[in-house]
Design a protein around this motif. Sequence first.
Motif, PDB file in Angstrom:
ATOM      1  N   GLY A  70       9.217 -28.295  35.770  1.00 14.75           N
ATOM      2  CA  GLY A  70       8.460 -27.215  36.387  1.00 14.75           C
ATOM      3  C   GLY A  70       8.880 -25.863  35.864  1.00 14.75           C
ATOM      4  N   VAL A  71       8.088 -24.862  36.202  1.00 14.04           N
ATOM      5  CA  VAL A  71       8.430 -23.473  35.917  1.00 14.04           C
ATOM      6  C   VAL A  71       8.277 -22.684  37.207  1.00 14.04           C
ATOM      7  N   GLY A  78      11.100 -10.962  48.340  1.00 14.77           N
ATOM      8  CA  GLY A  78      11.933 -11.476  49.415  1.00 14.77           C
ATOM      9  C   GLY A  78      11.780 -12.960  49.682  1.00 14.77           C
ATOM     10  N   GLN A  79      11.017 -13.657  48.865  1.00 17.02           N
ATOM     11  CA  GLN A  79      10.797 -15.089  49.061  1.00 17.02           C
ATOM     12  C   GLN A  79      11.474 -15.901  47.961  1.00 17.02           C
ATOM     13  N   ALA A  80      11.743 -17.165  48.269  1.00 16.26           N
ATOM     14  CA  ALA A  80      12.263 -18.085  47.263  1.00 16.26           C
ATOM     15  C   ALA A  80      11.144 -18.409  46.272  1.00 16.26           C
ATOM     16  N   LEU A  81      11.545 -18.846  45.106  1.00 21.38           N
ATOM     17  CA  LEU A  81      10.587 -19.299  44.099  1.00 21.38           C
ATOM     18  C   LEU A  81      10.029 -20.660  44.488  1.00 21.38           C
ATOM     19  N   ARG A  82       8.848 -20.958  44.005  1.00 30.70           N
ATOM     20  CA  ARG A  82       8.309 -22.317  44.038  1.00 30.70           C
ATOM     21  C   ARG A  82       8.154 -22.730  42.586  1.00 30.70           C
ATOM     22  N   PHE A  83       8.012 -24.011  42.361  1.00 32.66           N
ATOM     23  CA  PHE A  83       7.952 -24.514  40.992  1.00 32.66           C
ATOM     24  C   PHE A  83       6.704 -25.355  40.798  1.00 32.66           C
ATOM     25  N   SER A  84       5.963 -25.025  39.749  1.00 34.19           N
ATOM     26  CA  SER A  84       4.737 -25.733  39.417  1.00 34.19           C
ATOM     27  C   SER A  84       4.993 -26.588  38.179  1.00 34.19           C
ATOM     28  N   LEU A  85       4.443 -27.800  38.184  1.00 37.78           N
ATOM     29  CA  LEU A  85       4.626 -28.704  37.045  1.00 37.78           C
ATOM     30  C   LEU A  85       4.133 -28.053  35.764  1.00 37.78           C
ATOM     31  N   TRP A  86       4.892 -28.263  34.698  1.00 39.23           N
ATOM     32  CA  TRP A  86       4.611 -27.673  33.392  1.00 39.23           C
ATOM     33  C   TRP A  86       4.540 -28.782  32.355  1.00 39.23           C
ATOM     34  N   GLU A  87       3.620 -28.653  31.446  1.00 38.21           N
ATOM     35  CA  GLU A  87       3.512 -29.549  30.297  1.00 38.21           C
ATOM     36  C   GLU A  87       3.591 -28.689  29.043  1.00 38.21           C
TER      37      GLU A  87
END
Length: 186
Positions: A70-71, A78-87
């Motif tokens: 993910g990236v 002020g929020q945590a990161l989220r991660f999206s699938l990466w190809e």
Amino acid sequence: MTLDEQKAAARKAAFERRRVAHAGAYAASGYLSEVLAGYRGVPLAGYMPMRTEINPLPAMAEAAAHGPVGVPVIMGAGQALRFSLWEPDGEMKDGPFGAQIPVVEAWMEPEILIVPLVAFDRQGGRLGYGGGFYDRTLEGLRAKGPVLAIGFAYGAQETETLPLEPTDQPLDMIVTESGVLQLSGR
């Protein structure tokens, strides 16, 4: 000098060291690939390099052949990161702060984070851009279970000491273009 002023001065000096290192860089992700080879199939998140950040994309592409990669996606201040699938050949678009993010959002949770940084020390300290995104993210992920935080940087970004706060999350490992550094812990 206040802690904020110390951090600003440390960032300025580290940005210049990174700029110089980046100008002379070539294939710099070999050691990162070697480290990740020991974790085949474990969900990991890297980052899309910006400006003079060291480029993890070749190592991320190798890892993507064996498991989810993910990236980060910035959700807001002020929020945590989220991660999206990466190809490796996936379609990307501009996200917040100009970082590339996948066009199709498919959320994942990493167990390994390749973390960009401005400066680091041998105790696992990391100086980022000042938004606290990775600190909040690592704190949240570590509350759920083990997470390996790998700082990826040019060796020139190392410094003796950093102005750190109790909320700054330590790195577990540092990988540079020259090798894997042993950390002494805090």
